[in-house]
Design a protein around this motif. Structure first.
Motif, PDB file in Angstrom:
ATOM      1  N   UNK A 149      35.002-101.110  -1.560  1.00 34.14           N
ATOM      2  CA  UNK A 149      33.587-100.931  -1.858  1.00 34.14           C
ATOM      3  C   UNK A 149      33.393 -99.588  -2.556  1.00 34.14           C
ATOM      4  N   UNK A 150      32.701 -99.639  -3.686  1.00 33.60           N
ATOM      5  CA  UNK A 150      32.421 -98.470  -4.511  1.00 33.60           C
ATOM      6  C   UNK A 150      30.924 -98.400  -4.795  1.00 33.60           C
ATOM      7  N   UNK A 151      30.468 -97.228  -5.201  1.00 34.89           N
ATOM      8  CA  UNK A 151      29.282 -97.122  -6.033  1.00 34.89           C
ATOM      9  C   UNK A 151      29.771 -96.959  -7.462  1.00 34.89           C
ATOM     10  N   UNK A 152      29.212 -97.742  -8.395  1.00 40.29           N
ATOM     11  CA  UNK A 152      29.574 -97.618  -9.802  1.00 40.29           C
ATOM     12  C   UNK A 152      28.320 -97.252 -10.595  1.00 40.29           C
ATOM     13  N   UNK A 153      28.537 -96.762 -11.823  1.00 41.76           N
ATOM     14  CA  UNK A 153      27.444 -96.060 -12.517  1.00 41.76           C
ATOM     15  C   UNK A 153      27.334 -96.441 -13.993  1.00 41.76           C
ATOM     16  N   UNK A 154      27.437 -97.731 -14.278  1.00 43.66           N
ATOM     17  CA  UNK A 154      27.427 -98.173 -15.674  1.00 43.66           C
ATOM     18  C   UNK A 154      26.140 -97.800 -16.404  1.00 43.66           C
ATOM     19  N   UNK A 155      24.999 -97.755 -15.702  1.00 46.17           N
ATOM     20  CA  UNK A 155      23.714 -97.509 -16.357  1.00 46.17           C
ATOM     21  C   UNK A 155      23.197 -96.077 -16.153  1.00 46.17           C
ATOM     22  N   UNK A 156      23.995 -95.209 -15.557  1.00 42.32           N
ATOM     23  CA  UNK A 156      23.527 -93.858 -15.211  1.00 42.32           C
ATOM     24  C   UNK A 156      23.709 -92.916 -16.398  1.00 42.32           C
ATOM     25  N   UNK A 157      22.811 -92.992 -17.373  1.00 41.38           N
ATOM     26  CA  UNK A 157      22.995 -92.253 -18.626  1.00 41.38           C
ATOM     27  C   UNK A 157      22.952 -90.732 -18.432  1.00 41.38           C
ATOM     28  N   UNK A 158      22.093 -90.239 -17.552  1.00 40.57           N
ATOM     29  CA  UNK A 158      22.053 -88.792 -17.307  1.00 40.57           C
ATOM     30  C   UNK A 158      23.365 -88.319 -16.702  1.00 40.57           C
ATOM     31  N   UNK A 159      23.901 -89.112 -15.791  1.00 38.01           N
ATOM     32  CA  UNK A 159      25.185 -88.758 -15.185  1.00 38.01           C
ATOM     33  C   UNK A 159      26.291 -88.787 -16.236  1.00 38.01           C
ATOM     34  N   UNK A 160      26.280 -89.774 -17.117  1.00 35.08           N
ATOM     35  CA  UNK A 160      27.299 -89.854 -18.174  1.00 35.08           C
ATOM     36  C   UNK A 160      27.265 -88.604 -19.055  1.00 35.08           C
ATOM     37  N   UNK A 161      26.065 -88.171 -19.421  1.00 34.94           N
ATOM     38  CA  UNK A 161      25.948 -86.993 -20.271  1.00 34.94           C
ATOM     39  C   UNK A 161      26.453 -85.751 -19.553  1.00 34.94           C
ATOM     40  N   UNK A 162      26.111 -85.644 -18.284  1.00 37.00           N
ATOM     41  CA  UNK A 162      26.567 -84.488 -17.501  1.00 37.00           C
ATOM     42  C   UNK A 162      28.087 -84.471 -17.417  1.00 37.00           C
ATOM     43  N   UNK A 163      28.682 -85.617 -17.128  1.00 36.64           N
ATOM     44  CA  UNK A 163      30.138 -85.679 -16.971  1.00 36.64           C
ATOM     45  C   UNK A 163      30.824 -85.433 -18.307  1.00 36.64           C
ATOM     46  N   UNK A 164      30.266 -85.939 -19.404  1.00 41.05           N
ATOM     47  CA  UNK A 164      30.847 -85.671 -20.724  1.00 41.05           C
ATOM     48  C   UNK A 164      30.882 -84.165 -20.994  1.00 41.05           C
ATOM     49  N   UNK A 165      29.812 -83.466 -20.628  1.00 40.69           N
ATOM     50  CA  UNK A 165      29.777 -82.005 -20.790  1.00 40.69           C
ATOM     51  C   UNK A 165      30.867 -81.352 -19.959  1.00 40.69           C
ATOM     52  N   UNK A 166      30.970 -81.730 -18.692  1.00 45.37           N
ATOM     53  CA  UNK A 166      31.953 -81.101 -17.815  1.00 45.37           C
ATOM     54  C   UNK A 166      33.385 -81.447 -18.240  1.00 45.37           C
ATOM     55  N   UNK A 167      33.603 -82.677 -18.672  1.00 42.53           N
ATOM     56  CA  UNK A 167      34.949 -83.056 -19.126  1.00 42.53           C
ATOM     57  C   UNK A 167      35.349 -82.278 -20.375  1.00 42.53           C
TER      58      UNK A 167
END
Length: 215
Positions: A23-41
Motif C-alpha cells: 500500500x502506497x500513497x501515489x502522487x500522479x496529479x500533485x503538480x505543486x509537489x512535482x515542481x518542488x521535487x524537480x527543484x530539489x532534484x
C-alpha cells in the motif's frame, strides 16, 4: 552530517520478476509537489552517486503486504475490498512535505502531520494480519527510527560522503509543500535495475470533503 549508504544492497528475497503487494500513497496529479521535487532534484544533481526518482514513481510507502507467490489473488482482493471500505469513511488532512533530509540510503521529504498516516498504517497492518496472517506480512525497508512518513526523491547507488550530501542539501528548498491525498494505492511492486516500479495499481479513494452549501 552523516553520508548515505547504497540503497541497492542485495536482498535475496527479491528474485527477478518477483512482485510484492504494498500500500502506497501515489502522487500522479500533485503538480505543486512535482515542481518542488524537480527543484530539489536539480539541486542534488551534482551529488555523485545519487539517482533521482522519476515523477511517475514518486510515492509514500505505507505498508508492505506479501509477495504475490505467497498469497492467493482472492486473499488480496478481499483485503483490498476491506481496506477500500475503511478508507472510504476517512479523509486525510492536508499534508505537508519538506524540507529535504538524508535518510540512511536516500534523500526524502518528511511528510506531516504524521499521526494520521501512522493511524492509516496501523489500520492496514491489523486488517492484513486478520485476513492473511501476520506471519506473511513483509516489512518494507524503513527509516532508522522506524516508520517516518516520507517521499523519497533520490536513492544512493554507492556510499556518499556527508560533505557531498550537505553541499547538495544546502541548495534544496527550505519550504513545506502542501499535498491533498485523494486515494490510497495498492500496487504490485518490483525491485529491478536499481529501481522500484509497478504496473498494477488499484486506487482506493478517501472520503471527500463535504460540499459547501450554496446560500
Amino acid at each position: 552530517m552523516n553520508g548515505l549508504h547504497d540503497h541497492w544492497v542485495e536482498m535475496p528475497e527479491w528474485t527477478p520478476g518477483r512482485e510484492l503487494w504494498a500500500f502506497y500513497l501515489t502522487f500522479a496529479e500533485a503538480t505543486d509537489l512535482h515542481a518542488r521535487i524537480a527543484h530539489d532534484q536539480a539541486a542534488l544533481a551534482r551529488v555523485p552517486g545519487l539517482d533521482m526518482i522519476p515523477r511517475a514513481r514518486l510515492h509514500l510507502s505505507v505498508q508492505g503486504i506479501a509477495f504475490r507467490d505467497l498469497v492467493h489473488d482472492a486473499e488480496i482482493e478481499r483485503l483490498s475490498r476491506t481496506v477500500a471500505a475503511a478508507v472510504a469513511g476517512r479523509r486525510l488532512p492536508r499534508l505537508y512535505a519538506g524540507p529535504a533530509m538524508n535518510d540512511y540510503d536516500a534523500v526524502g521529504l518528511p511528510v506531516h502531520p504524521a499521526q494520521d498516516l501512522v493511524a492509516l498504517r496501523d489500520l492496514i497492518r491489523l486488517t492484513a494480519a486478520d485476513l492473511i496472517g501476520a506471519e506473511r506480512i513483509y516489512q518494507l525497508p524503513e527509516s532508522e527510527g522506524g516508520f517516518i512518513p516520507h517521499i523519497s526523491i533520490a536513492y544512493a547507488d554507492q556510499e556518499i560522503s556527508g560533505a557531498d550530501l550537505a553541499a547538495g542539501l544546502e541548495r534544496t528548498s527550505p519550504e513545506m509543500t502542501a499535498i491533498d491525498a485523494g486515494h490510497l494505492s495498492l500496487v504490485a511492486l518490483r525491485r529491478a535495475n536499481k529501481a522500484w516500479s509497478w504496473e498494477r495499481e488499484a486506487r482506493l479513494p478517501f472520503a471527500q470533503p463535504s460540499p459547501v452549501p450554496v446560500s
